[in-house]
Design an enzyme around this catalytic site. Structure first.
Site, PDB file in Angstrom:
ATOM      1  CG  HIS A 162      -2.114   0.864   1.019  1.00  0.00           C
ATOM      2  ND1 HIS A 162      -1.907   2.341   1.655  1.00  0.00           N
ATOM      3  CD2 HIS A 162      -3.358   0.810   0.649  1.00  0.00           C
ATOM      4  CE1 HIS A 162      -3.078   2.852   1.279  1.00  0.00           C
ATOM      5  NE2 HIS A 162      -3.812   2.071   0.691  1.00  0.00           N
ATOM      6  CD  GLU A 212      -8.567  -3.474  -3.944  1.00  0.00           C
ATOM      7  OE1 GLU A 212      -9.593  -4.036  -3.754  1.00  0.00           O
ATOM      8  OE2 GLU A 212      -8.433  -2.164  -4.235  1.00  0.00           O
TER       9      GLU A 212
END
Ligand SMILES: CC(C)(COP(=O)(O)OP(=O)(O)OC[C@H]1O[C@@H](n2cnc3c(N)ncnc32)[C@H](O)[C@@H]1OP(=O)(O)O)[C@@H](O)C(=O)NCCC(=O)NCCS
Length: 511
Positions: free
Chosen positions: A396, A449
């Site tokens: 991320h 996700e």
């Protein structure tokens, strides 16, 4: 120009962020990023021996530098410096004349700080000359472009919040409507406010009749289009049909009403388009079902189990807002021009549709399917990382620790059970180990996700609807930002640095 009475020593940043000549450019640039600075001074003990700036990093990229190259290879050696007692305006003139953006501050050969063009301009209260742009990193990482009371992401601490509450705690304990109320009205609802909010939303879920009658034809023309593309188009139509006017001309209460309307209708519109694309009848919303249950019902025609509705609701709450991401920024830029609310949402959907932003929880699920069984995970994942592929659902930009959303969604997935959960948990562990071994120091952990796909799949959301489902909750965040921007607006209009051939050249005669 004014304000030239302060000295460099008074306005410099200190201590300066430094590097040594024999460390790698990767380490030095990571430090620049972490500290949010545009340069590092290269030192030998206390003595500055060079400077490495963002411009050098761009130059290195173009020249094919490798991450293990040493700072010494790319720094500008023996940089000009300025003494702390020099007047700020004199320093400004020197920076401007040489085209520097940062200059080390040196006292008796000892580095005591650094002063940037931005520091000097702030003090001098001068407008940047056309040739002297403010320096910001490409991609605007770390650049503050607005004030917001809606929420923020604290990447290093591994949490994010909506207004004053931890967002994950809200997802664990509250309904989506409660959190929507929080974002729109600044507070969690009381029981009577909750009932009034539900009554307000119910009729707004319906697609205006004139738009609904046009949907079959739109779905037919764009039969293969991703549902998000169709949402963009049909939402434009709704704005036009309802006569939405420029936000600049509207009182806050009317804009608020429009925001409510758009948020309420998006799930209905998405489900209608999805069903038409599959030759199924549109299912009207049910006022007795809460947001998430109604969404699943309109998509499949079946009232979901309470567990599935809650699983999707928790996912939706966790994705309503997440800092100044690209689509939220887009919505605010469009609103800053005074354009209407739907224009801002349509622009935001466009930004979200890009693979670098909207993400693809479906790709994480595809990866699980491709791995198949846990005994194949290690080889599969090593192979993928070895080829230079990114493992979907890991890493991320902001979180360098566990993404709290993934931790929550893992527990939601565990609670729901189902065939994919065990495999997902096992593959997650193998992936983290493989990434730690093959990408040491990059701090790659599971992101939102990875389990989002598992949760949605378990609750019966088809893969093509994963990103649209994300949009159906993020629209609440976008429109909350639209209201905030419109309430205290200033046109967002930055500058670009011109890097083409030097102008002006005489325009040649037409040949
Ligand atoms: C989310 C993402 C784009 C953030 O990337 P970023 O902050 O720009 O990170 P960088 O591109 O600077 O990557 C840093 C290093 O980690 C590696 N890396 C990052 N994410 C990785 C992943 N998922 N799998 C393998 N390696 C990864 C990069 O290859 C790079 O390695 P290098 O130093 O050897 O070149 C990235 O982690 C990614 O592509 N993840 C997979 C897609 C995904 O899950 N997206 C949803 C995000 S919510």
């Amino acid at each position: 120009m004014s304000g030239g009475t302060r000295s460099v020593g008074e306005i410099m940043s200190h201590p300066a962020v430094t590097a040594t000549a024999n460390e790698t450019i990767t380490a030095a640039s990571a430090r620049m990023r972490e500290q949010g600075v545009g340069s590092v001074v290269v030192v030998d003990g206390d003595r500055p021996v060079g400077i490495l700036t963002e411009r050098d990093l761009v130059r290195m990229g173009a020249a094919g530098a490798t991450p293990t190259d040493l700072v010494a290879t790319w720094m500008t050696p023996d940089p000009d410096s300025v003494a702390p007692d020099v007047d700020a305006m004199t320093a400004f003139a020197s920076l401007a004349e040489h085209g520097y953006r940062h200059i080390p501050v040196v006292d008796h050969a000892r580095l005591v700080g650094i002063v940037s063009m931005r520091d000097l301009m702030r003090i001098a209260q001068i407008q940047p000359a056309e040739s002297l742009a403010h320096e910001v990193p490409r991609g605007l990482e770390g650049v503050v472009v607005a004030e917001t009371g809606i929420g923020d992401v604290r990447g290093k601490e591994g949490f994010y919040h909506y207004r004053q509450y931890n967002a994950v705690e809200l997802a664990e304990t509250r309904s989506l409507e409660d959190v929507w109320h929080l974002l729109y009205d600044g507070e969690l609802p009381t029981a009577p406010q909750r009932a009034a909010f539900a009554t307000e939303i119910a009729p707004l879920r319906h697609i205006p009749a004139e738009v609904q009658s046009a949907l079959p034809e739109i779905a037919r023309v764009a039969r293969q289009a991703p549902p998000l593309d169709l949402l963009r188009t049909t939402l434009s139509l709704i704005g036009a049909a309802l006569g939405f006017r420029p936000s600049l001309d509207l009182p806050a209460a009317e804009l608020h009403e429009q925001g409510m309307r758009v948020c309420a209708v998006v799930p209905t519109l998405l489900c209608a388009l999805y069903r038409l694309q599959h030759d199924l009848e549109i299912i009207e919303p049910r006022p007795d079902l809460a947001y998430a249950a109604n969404y699943l019902y309109m998509m499949s025609g079946d009232v979901p189990t309470a567990a599935h509705a809650r699983g999707v609701e928790q996912y939706l709450i966790s994705t309503i807002d997440h800092g100044f991401n690209a689509s939220t920024f887009t919505a605010r830029v469009i609103t800053s021009t005074g354009a209407d609310l739907v224009a801002a949402v349509v622009g935001a959907i466009g930004a979200l549709s890009g693979p670098l932003h909207g993400g693809a929880p479906s790709r994480a699920l595809d990866m699980l399917d491709a791995i198949g069984t846990v005994d194949k995970a290690d080889a599969w994942l090593r192979d993928a990382v070895g080829r230079g592929d990114r493992l979907m659902g890991f890493g991320h930009r902001v979180y360098k620790t566990d993404d709290t959303r993934s931790v929550m969604l893992r527990s939601v997935a565990e609670r729901l059970g189902g065939s994919k959960v065990e495999l997902a948990k096992q593959v997650e562990q193998v992936a983290i180990d493989v990434l730690a071994e093959l990408k040491p120091g990059r701090k790659l952990y599971t992101n939102v996700e990875f389990y989002a796909g598992v949760v949605m799949d378990t609750c019966g959301v088809p893969r093509e609807m994963f990103t649209p489902t994300f949009a159906s909750s993020r629209v609440i965040g976008w429109t909350a930002h639209v209201l905030e921007q419109a309430a205290d607006n200033r046109l967002i209009r930055p500058s670009a640095q011109y890097v083409g051939p030097p102008p002006p050249r005489p325009v040649p005669p037409v040949s």
